[in-house]
Design a protein around this motif. Structure first.
Motif, PDB file in Angstrom:
ATOM      1  N   VAL A   6     -19.350 -14.509  -7.468  1.00  0.00           N
ATOM      2  CA  VAL A   6     -19.661 -15.703  -6.688  1.00  0.00           C
ATOM      3  C   VAL A   6     -20.578 -16.571  -7.541  1.00  0.00           C
ATOM      4  O   VAL A   6     -21.653 -16.132  -7.943  1.00  0.00           O
ATOM      5  CB  VAL A   6     -20.358 -15.358  -5.354  1.00  0.00           C
ATOM      6  CG1 VAL A   6     -20.698 -16.617  -4.579  1.00  0.00           C
ATOM      7  CG2 VAL A   6     -19.485 -14.428  -4.507  1.00  0.00           C
ATOM      8  N   THR A   7     -20.136 -17.795  -7.835  1.00  0.00           N
ATOM      9  CA  THR A   7     -20.932 -18.748  -8.596  1.00  0.00           C
ATOM     10  C   THR A   7     -21.235 -19.933  -7.692  1.00  0.00           C
ATOM     11  O   THR A   7     -20.313 -20.516  -7.110  1.00  0.00           O
ATOM     12  CB  THR A   7     -20.175 -19.216  -9.861  1.00  0.00           C
ATOM     13  OG1 THR A   7     -19.899 -18.079 -10.678  1.00  0.00           O
ATOM     14  CG2 THR A   7     -20.999 -20.217 -10.655  1.00  0.00           C
ATOM     15  N   GLY A 145     -19.861 -11.367   4.913  1.00  0.00           N
ATOM     16  CA  GLY A 145     -19.413 -11.500   3.533  1.00  0.00           C
ATOM     17  C   GLY A 145     -20.526 -11.448   2.522  1.00  0.00           C
ATOM     18  O   GLY A 145     -21.628 -10.982   2.796  1.00  0.00           O
ATOM     19  N   LEU A 146     -20.217 -11.953   1.339  1.00  0.00           N
ATOM     20  CA  LEU A 146     -21.128 -11.937   0.199  1.00  0.00           C
ATOM     21  C   LEU A 146     -21.501 -13.374  -0.144  1.00  0.00           C
ATOM     22  O   LEU A 146     -20.635 -14.249  -0.208  1.00  0.00           O
ATOM     23  CB  LEU A 146     -20.447 -11.262  -0.989  1.00  0.00           C
ATOM     24  CG  LEU A 146     -20.004  -9.827  -0.717  1.00  0.00           C
ATOM     25  CD1 LEU A 146     -19.112  -9.315  -1.842  1.00  0.00           C
ATOM     26  CD2 LEU A 146     -21.201  -8.923  -0.522  1.00  0.00           C
ATOM     27  N   ALA A 147     -22.800 -13.594  -0.353  1.00  0.00           N
ATOM     28  CA  ALA A 147     -23.305 -14.942  -0.598  1.00  0.00           C
ATOM     29  C   ALA A 147     -24.191 -14.953  -1.835  1.00  0.00           C
ATOM     30  O   ALA A 147     -24.793 -13.941  -2.191  1.00  0.00           O
ATOM     31  CB  ALA A 147     -24.091 -15.441   0.612  1.00  0.00           C
ATOM     32  N   ALA A 148     -24.285 -16.125  -2.454  1.00  0.00           N
ATOM     33  CA  ALA A 148     -25.180 -16.300  -3.604  1.00  0.00           C
ATOM     34  C   ALA A 148     -25.540 -17.768  -3.739  1.00  0.00           C
ATOM     35  O   ALA A 148     -24.785 -18.646  -3.334  1.00  0.00           O
ATOM     36  CB  ALA A 148     -24.527 -15.815  -4.889  1.00  0.00           C
ATOM     37  N   ASN A 149     -26.714 -18.009  -4.325  1.00  0.00           N
ATOM     38  CA  ASN A 149     -27.127 -19.340  -4.722  1.00  0.00           C
ATOM     39  C   ASN A 149     -28.128 -19.224  -5.862  1.00  0.00           C
ATOM     40  O   ASN A 149     -28.443 -18.125  -6.312  1.00  0.00           O
ATOM     41  CB  ASN A 149     -27.659 -20.148  -3.544  1.00  0.00           C
ATOM     42  CG  ASN A 149     -28.978 -19.631  -3.039  1.00  0.00           C
ATOM     43  OD1 ASN A 149     -29.482 -18.615  -3.483  1.00  0.00           O
ATOM     44  ND2 ASN A 149     -29.555 -20.337  -2.089  1.00  0.00           N
ATOM     45  N   ALA A 157     -25.839 -20.323 -10.229  1.00  0.00           N
ATOM     46  CA  ALA A 157     -26.136 -18.912 -10.467  1.00  0.00           C
ATOM     47  C   ALA A 157     -24.837 -18.143 -10.306  1.00  0.00           C
ATOM     48  O   ALA A 157     -23.901 -18.605  -9.657  1.00  0.00           O
ATOM     49  CB  ALA A 157     -27.161 -18.393  -9.466  1.00  0.00           C
ATOM     50  N   THR A 158     -24.789 -16.959 -10.897  1.00  0.00           N
ATOM     51  CA  THR A 158     -23.603 -16.120 -10.791  1.00  0.00           C
ATOM     52  C   THR A 158     -24.013 -14.718 -10.360  1.00  0.00           C
ATOM     53  O   THR A 158     -24.853 -14.091 -11.005  1.00  0.00           O
ATOM     54  CB  THR A 158     -22.851 -16.052 -12.130  1.00  0.00           C
ATOM     55  OG1 THR A 158     -22.445 -17.376 -12.486  1.00  0.00           O
ATOM     56  CG2 THR A 158     -21.621 -15.167 -12.025  1.00  0.00           C
ATOM     57  N   ALA A 159     -23.416 -14.264  -9.264  1.00  0.00           N
ATOM     58  CA  ALA A 159     -23.629 -12.902  -8.776  1.00  0.00           C
ATOM     59  C   ALA A 159     -22.311 -12.150  -8.880  1.00  0.00           C
ATOM     60  O   ALA A 159     -21.262 -12.680  -8.513  1.00  0.00           O
ATOM     61  CB  ALA A 159     -24.108 -12.907  -7.335  1.00  0.00           C
ATOM     62  N   VAL A 160     -22.371 -10.929  -9.391  1.00  0.00           N
ATOM     63  CA  VAL A 160     -21.189 -10.070  -9.461  1.00  0.00           C
ATOM     64  C   VAL A 160     -21.433  -8.886  -8.534  1.00  0.00           C
ATOM     65  O   VAL A 160     -22.440  -8.177  -8.669  1.00  0.00           O
ATOM     66  CB  VAL A 160     -20.921  -9.588 -10.907  1.00  0.00           C
ATOM     67  CG1 VAL A 160     -19.706  -8.665 -10.939  1.00  0.00           C
ATOM     68  CG2 VAL A 160     -20.723 -10.778 -11.844  1.00  0.00           C
ATOM     69  N   PHE A 161     -20.522  -8.702  -7.580  1.00  0.00           N
ATOM     70  CA  PHE A 161     -20.595  -7.621  -6.602  1.00  0.00           C
ATOM     71  C   PHE A 161     -19.442  -6.652  -6.837  1.00  0.00           C
ATOM     72  O   PHE A 161     -18.382  -7.032  -7.322  1.00  0.00           O
ATOM     73  CB  PHE A 161     -20.456  -8.163  -5.176  1.00  0.00           C
ATOM     74  CG  PHE A 161     -21.504  -9.157  -4.776  1.00  0.00           C
ATOM     75  CD1 PHE A 161     -22.722  -8.741  -4.265  1.00  0.00           C
ATOM     76  CD2 PHE A 161     -21.268 -10.522  -4.893  1.00  0.00           C
ATOM     77  CE1 PHE A 161     -23.687  -9.653  -3.868  1.00  0.00           C
ATOM     78  CE2 PHE A 161     -22.220 -11.450  -4.499  1.00  0.00           C
ATOM     79  CZ  PHE A 161     -23.432 -11.013  -3.990  1.00  0.00           C
ATOM     80  N   SER A 162     -19.632  -5.404  -6.437  1.00  0.00           N
ATOM     81  CA  SER A 162     -18.536  -4.426  -6.450  1.00  0.00           C
ATOM     82  C   SER A 162     -18.756  -3.448  -5.304  1.00  0.00           C
ATOM     83  O   SER A 162     -19.780  -3.484  -4.623  1.00  0.00           O
ATOM     84  CB  SER A 162     -18.464  -3.680  -7.784  1.00  0.00           C
ATOM     85  OG  SER A 162     -19.545  -2.777  -7.912  1.00  0.00           O
ATOM     86  N   ASP A 163     -17.803  -2.572  -5.106  1.00  0.00           N
ATOM     87  CA  ASP A 163     -17.907  -1.480  -4.138  1.00  0.00           C
ATOM     88  C   ASP A 163     -18.346  -1.961  -2.766  1.00  0.00           C
ATOM     89  O   ASP A 163     -19.283  -1.424  -2.168  1.00  0.00           O
ATOM     90  CB  ASP A 163     -18.871  -0.398  -4.662  1.00  0.00           C
ATOM     91  CG  ASP A 163     -18.419   0.141  -6.000  1.00  0.00           C
ATOM     92  OD1 ASP A 163     -17.318   0.700  -6.063  1.00  0.00           O
ATOM     93  OD2 ASP A 163     -19.151  -0.043  -6.992  1.00  0.00           O
TER      94      ASP A 163
END
Length: 172
Positions: A6-7, A145-149, A157-163
């Protein structure tokens, strides 16, 4: 086990939030966990977050955006809540887990109208103390869900999520 990136730019402030958000509709009680593989953020601030978020209405803005979030920033691990429309969001540090490490797993649980946040530093084997809050009138179906800022409205910004796991089931 796959990865999701998520960017986004923006901030989590008490009055308003701007962020990138990937979500799905979920009904009833749940427990969701997600591993944060990496988080590259614009600046050291608790306004730049990456984590698991739930909201009853993804189209609302400003102080009408009700939410609960279990997240990390470049400076720590935080919960964020807006419990009622028109209120400012509340944010604070989540209680630390006993076991340390570098494998960050965030957790967000819903039990009725109660939202519970926590995090793990040992890949999800043990979690820190929970932070609980009640969102009155939380509908049965919500957006999870998954959020980023980035803590900056002009830089990404860039967040990398898994699992990502929902109620014990891996979500791809």
């Amino acid at each position: 086990g796959g990865k999701l990136t998520v960017t986004a730019n923006g901030k989590f402030e008490s009055g308003a939030q701007s962020f990138g958000y990937v979500y799905r509709k979920v009904s009833g009680d749940f427990t969701a966990t997600a591993r944060v593989v990496s988080f590259e953020v614009a600046k050291d601030s608790n306004q730049g977050l990456a984590g698991i978020m739930v909201t009853p209405d993804a189209s609302k803005e400003g102080t009408d955006f009700l939410h609960g979030m279990s997240a990390m920033s470049k400076t720590g691990y935080y919960y964020s809540y807006r419990l009622a429309s028109g209120e400012k969001a509340k944010k604070g540090e989540m209680p630390a887990p006993q076991a340390g490490g570098s494998e960050v797993v965030l957790c967000l649980t819903r039990k009725g109208s109660e939202l519970i946040t926590s995090y793990s530093l040992d890949g999800g084997a043990t979690f820190g103390g929970e932070k609980k809050n009640t969102v009155s009138g939380l509908p049965d179906t919500v957006y999870l869900g998954l959020a980023a800022n980035s803590a900056d409205n002009s830089k990404s910004a860039t967040a990398v999520f898994s699992d990502f796991v929902l109620n014990g089931n891996q979500i791809s």
